[in-house]
Design an enzyme around this catalytic site. Structure first.
Site, PDB file in Angstrom:
ATOM      1  CB  SER A 150      -0.970  -0.051   1.173  1.00 44.37           C
ATOM      2  OG  SER A 150      -1.975   0.918   1.052  1.00 44.37           O
ATOM      3  CG  ASP A 254      -6.838  -2.578  -3.278  1.00 42.24           C
ATOM      4  OD1 ASP A 254      -7.293  -1.513  -2.816  1.00 42.24           O
ATOM      5  OD2 ASP A 254      -5.626  -2.880  -3.234  1.00 42.24           O
ATOM      6  CG  HIS A 284      -6.088  -2.006   0.451  1.00 39.20           C
ATOM      7  ND1 HIS A 284      -5.138  -1.785  -0.509  1.00 39.20           N
ATOM      8  CD2 HIS A 284      -5.652  -1.352   1.562  1.00 39.20           C
ATOM      9  CE1 HIS A 284      -4.182  -1.031  -0.014  1.00 39.20           C
ATOM     10  NE2 HIS A 284      -4.465  -0.758   1.247  1.00 39.20           N
TER      11      HIS A 284
END
Length: 338
Positions: A150, A254, A284
């Site tokens: 991320s 996501d 995610h």
């Protein structure tokens, strides 16, 4: 016109999202201190049996605190890892189990970096710390790779661009659903809001995801003019030529999936070797949850295999090649261009 099918989460994702014992990590509605505390509690809640490593030590990476994991005790190669959390939450403690697993499975050391977080330390503090730690690792190990999930994937990608420009060799970049572009109000993001209304039985799932994206950019890079800089939005780099090979992990459901796919496509177009591991049904944040999700354990094992090949065997991905594993085919908009 054929109706767009509703997105279907994996059973593990549903169980994770609806487990009543899971700490409340809602991004909004609580103080920053509480959010960080609950986020840390979630990682404790999700923790499984830690993978064995020979040694763990705290190190000073040229002024940047970091934690070094050695699976046998004498590794001369390392992955420099940057944790996720929107540059705001998360720390090396949260990713302890993940880093143990990556080290044990790959046979490589892992240097987990405690970079400065927003909003106390705004951009470019996090990327500057990440670069400093990477340069330190280059001085102390024979071969290095960078990686992160991320926001950490964003830092790894930005470091890879700096490394190419400054002549610091990298063997691999491990990018796990990376943030690559600051265009938080792009058409794909807006489409995600609509398409993911009620996803997994959660009202406002799509809207909440989009709101979090907007907020983390406000926290990390409050000056909109600076968000276009390559260190903040590596997808906007003028060239991808000469970057390190990449192993990219993406989750089907996501909001960042599209920009991860676009980033991999830019790498491939520039002749950079890329392997993309898609995880259908996943959300995610699944990657570090090795104690809760089979897909997380699989993704970490595949990542470790790529690290082992690149760092220990010195035979990574073939230049110009791309391999896609478990590709998803749902028709929702992908990419992150306006």
């Amino acid at each position: 016109m054929t109706a767009t099918p509703r997105p279907v989460p994996s059973p593990d994702a549903v169980a994770f999202l609806h487990d009543p014992t899971r700490p409340d990590t809602s991004w909004f509605g609580q103080s920053l201190e509480s959010l960080r505390k609950r986020h840390a509690e979630e990682f404790v809640w999700a923790r499984g049996e830690p993978a064995p490593v020979a040694g763990i030590e705290q190190v000073d990476a040229a002024g940047v605190p970091a934690r070094l994991y050695r699976p046998s005790g004498a590794e001369n190669v390392t992955l420099v890892w940057f944790h996720g959390g929107g540059w705001v939450i998360g720390d090396v403690d949260c990713h302890d189990e993940l880093c143990r697993a990556l080290a044990a499975d790959s046979g490589c050391a892992v240097l987990s970096v405690e970079y400065r977080r927003a909003p106390e330390h705004r951009y470019p503090a996090a990327i500057d710390d990440s670069w400093t730690a990477t340069a330190w690792a280059h001085e102390h190990f024979d071969r290095i790779a960078v990686g992160g999930d991320s926001a950490g994937g964003n830092l790894a990608a930005a470091v890879a661009h700096r490394a190419r420009d400054r002549g610091l060799p990298l063997e691999l970049q491990l990018l796990v659903y990376p943030v690559t572009d600051a265009r938080a109000d792009s058409a794909p993001y807006r489409a995600f809001e609509t398409h993911y209304t009620g996803f997994a039985g959660i009202d406002g799932f799509g809207t909440d995801s989009h709101d979090v994206i907007r907020d983390i950019w406000e926290q990390y890079v409050p000056d909109p003019a600076r968000r276009a800089e390559r260190d903040a939005s590596p997808l906007r780099a003028a060239t991808f030529a000469g970057l390190a090979p990449a192993f990219v992990v993406l989750a089907e459901h996501d909001i960042l999936r599209g920009e991860g796919e676009e980033y991999a496509a830019r790498l491939r177009a520039a002749g950079v070797p890329v392997e993309v591991a898609h995880y259908p049904g996943q959300i995610h944040g699944f990657y570090p949850m090795v104690g809760r999700m089979a897909d997380a354990r699989d993704a970490v094992a595949r990542s470790a295999g790529a690290l082992h090949a690149a760092l220990r065997q010195r035979r990574g991905l073939v230049r110009g090649a791309v391999r896609v594993v478990g590709a998803v085919t749902d028709p929702r908009p992908a990419g992150n261009t306006p």
